[in-house]
Design an enzyme around this catalytic site. Structure first.
Site, short mmCIF file in Angstrom:
data_model
loop_
_atom_site.label_atom_id
_atom_site.label_comp_id
_atom_site.label_asym_id
_atom_site.label_seq_id
_atom_site.Cartn_x
_atom_site.Cartn_y
_atom_site.Cartn_z
CB CYS A 194 14.29 -13.44 4.64
SG CYS A 194 12.57 -13.16 4.69
CB CYS A 207 11.34 -10.05 4.74
SG CYS A 207 12.71 -10.72 3.33
CE LYS A 244 10.10 -5.03 5.09
NZ LYS A 244 10.95 -4.92 4.00
CE1 TYR A 263 12.98 -4.20 -2.08
CE2 TYR A 263 13.00 -3.68 0.31
CZ TYR A 263 12.82 -4.67 -0.64
OH TYR A 263 12.73 -5.89 -0.61
CD GLU A 268 11.23 -1.79 2.69
OE1 GLU A 268 10.06 -2.41 2.17
OE2 GLU A 268 11.88 -2.66 3.44
CG HIS A 304 -17.86 -0.74 -2.96
ND1 HIS A 304 -17.06 0.15 -3.32
CD2 HIS A 304 -18.90 -0.25 -2.22
CE1 HIS A 304 -17.69 1.49 -2.96
NE2 HIS A 304 -18.57 1.11 -2.39
CD GLU A 362 -14.23 -0.63 -4.99
OE1 GLU A 362 -15.06 -1.01 -5.70
OE2 GLU A 362 -14.54 -0.15 -3.98
#
Ligand code: FAD
Ligand code: NA7
Length: 487
Positions: A53, A58, A61, A196, A200, A463, A468
């Site tokens: 990672c 992670c 990346k 993935y 990516e 908002h 939302e």
């Protein structure tokens, strides 16, 4: 009994899971040692303490993804009035990018080391293996062997990228292990694999201005909701990523000018040839159990993938445990490894009983337009509950921040997978759009709290945000109504 052994716990692998377990165990009073060792990639790339990672996963990346997003933002900024001279000629300096990324990685390596020292976890930079069920040997850099004994052993060795068994792959190809510190700009790149990591990598390379092609053997993002997977692939295609579907590489050949000639075969068996500067394999990862000499401890692996099939992180040998990517049929994600590692340490040394729950783990694909999800895909929900029991609510939406720069919002889409009956329990949430991980994380907690569709609808939104939109969705797929926004 503890005195019979030098350590209460020896951890094999200093990555996400191993370090989390080690630190938690020492906090609870256990005497712990961690073996961590990185075998250089076939291209010679190596790195420090902390595992995949931090070093080649992670973290680098996300930084490269962010660099790509910033390139996009520079252009958008002009629409908001920022005066950027020569904005059209803005380009990335690959060396500056990799230097910045690697400096951050090294700083994390350093902090990790200091933390282990402070917490009194012994760090042994050696490739560990079982000499017998309670004895661990470790070959250090100088070739010497360190031998320790342990009451309990935790296997947390993670995995490394696979290479296809074709001529030239190992010699001339690279993987995610190499890309984040590549010494020269990648140039025109072929990414093999549409999982993935492949999406990516191709996504950020394209965003950074490099020509990127993805070679897809079968489908995009196996295991993920296929409608969402195809939406992010279409978006990538619109942004300039090329896709070659139903194709496999056959051979890689280095040419005199340093470029790589790729021979590949299409679905009809036709052979094609293309030239690339870089070929990156993202075709899955293999668990690093081979070097552990597990037979000396009697620990079984699943023959097909050499992973460990543990029950509540306990292997078939009661004092030997496993967490992280090395586990069979568990999500290969950092927070999963960390959480399981911590809970295990608490059970072993803190009288705790809580077990790791591997269900409803949220994740995000950091494609140019991100895809975040938690829970079941539409396909999985239908397979488990039957089409008649499932309601899919969906909507396209328009992020406020897309209007001024007139960004393409045609793939900003979300869906809610829910049960139709009684309480209308929410089984899955899927979101394509900016900051998808940030959007999904809170909803993952809601799902843990047994979120229902009426509860989602009774939530007042913030908002103007994109999150939302989950509180506004009301069109069902079954109704056949157009889920496009009216304004
Ligand atoms: P690792 O972190 O791989 O650690 C294992 C350590 O053990 C390594 O340092 C290894 O060198 C060492 N080791 C191996 N064998 C031995 C031995 N015999 N003796 C001593 N040491 C040994 N996950 C996310 O959650 N989010 C993301 O965005 C994400 N992006 C990713 C991007 C990429 C390109 C990749 C490759 C992975 C990504 N992941 C992501 C997955 C994540 O990195 C892994 O799930 C996580 O690192 C697994 O942790 P682990 O503890 O099982 O193993
Ligand atoms: P994944 O998610 O296992 O995806 C591997 C991809 O590579 C997938 O699209 C495969 O196609 C493809 N693949 C596999 N073998 C080959 C060969 N031999 N040739 C061509 N294409 C191939 O792996 P990743 O590397 O993306 O990531 C692994 C995990 O690490 C991931 O779960 C993250 O959490 C971290 P298929 O669908 O099988 O036809």
């Amino acid at each position: 009994i503890a005195d019979q052994y030098q350590y209460d716990l020896v951890v094999l692998g200093g990555g996400s899971g191993g370090l989390a377990a080690a630190k938690q165990a020492t906090e609870l009073g256990a005497k712990v040692a961690v073996f961590d060792y990185v075998i250089p990639s076939p291209q010679g790339t190596k790195w420090g303490l902390g595992g995949t990672c931090v070093n080649v996963g992670c973290i680098p990346k996300k930084l490269m993804h962010q660099a790509a997003l910033l390139g996009e933002a520079v252009h958008e900024a002009t629409a908001f009035g920022w005066q950027i001279p020569e904005v059209k000629s803005v380009k990335i300096d690959w060396e500056a990018l990799t230097t910045a990324v690697q400096n951050h990685v090294k700083s994390v390596n350093w902090v990790t080391r200091v933390e282990l020292r402070n917490k009194k976890v012994e760090y042994i930079n050696a490739l560990g293996y079982f000499k017998d069920p309670h004895t661990i040997g470790g070959i250090m850099k100088n070739g010497e062997e360190k031998v320790v004994t342990a009451k309990n052993v935790l296997i947390a060795v993670g995995g490394r990228p696979n290479y296809p068994d074709i001529p030239g792959a190992v010699e001339y190809g690279i993987t995610s292990d190499d890309i984040f510190s590549l010494s020269k700009p990648p140039g025109k790149t072929l990414v093999v694999g549409a999982g993935y990591i492949g999406l990516e990598c191709a996504g950020f390379l394209n965003g950074l201005g490099y020509d990127a092609t993805i070679m897809v053997r079968s489908i995009i993002l196996r295991g993920f909701d296929q409608q969402m997977a195809n939406i992010i692939a279409e978006e990538m295609e619109t942004r300039g990523v090329h896709f070659i579907y139903q194709a496999k590489p056959k051979a890689l050949e280095k040419q005199a000018d340093g470029s790589i000639l790729v021979h590949w075969v299409d679905k009809d068996g036709q052979i094609h040839k293309d030239v690339y500067d870089t070929v990156l394999f993202a075709i899955g990862r293999k668990a690093l159990t081979k070097d552990l000499k597990l037979e000396n401890a009697g620990v079984f692996v699943v023959p097909e993938n050499e992973k460990i099939d543990a029950l509540n992180e306990q292997t078939n040998v009661p004092h030997v445990y496993a967490v992280g990517d090395v586990l069979h049929k568990k999500p290969e994600l950092t927070p999963v490894a960390i959480h399981a590692g911590k809970l295990l340490a608490k059970r072993l040394y803190g009288n705790a009983t809580e077990l790791m729950d591997y269900t409803n783990v949220a994740t995000t694909v950091f494609s140019p337009l991100e895809y975040g999800c938690v829970g079941l895909s539409e396909e999985q929900a239908i397979a488990i509950h039957g089409e008649d029991s499932i309601e899919i609510y969906h909507a396209y939406y328009k992020p406020t921040e897309f209007f001024v720069p007139q960004k393409d919002n045609s793939r900003c889409y979300l869906k809610v997978v829910a049960l139709r009956n009684n309480d209308q329990k929410v089984l899955g949430l899927h979101f394509v759009g900016p900051n998808a991980g940030e959007v999904i994380q809170g909803f993952a907690t809601a799902i843990k709290c047994n979120l229902t569709f009426p509860l989602l609808k009774s939530t007042v939104g913030i908002h103007p945000t994109i999150a939302e939109e989950f509180t506004r969705v009301n069109i069902t797929k079954r109704s056949g109504m157009d889920p496009k926004p009216q304004s």
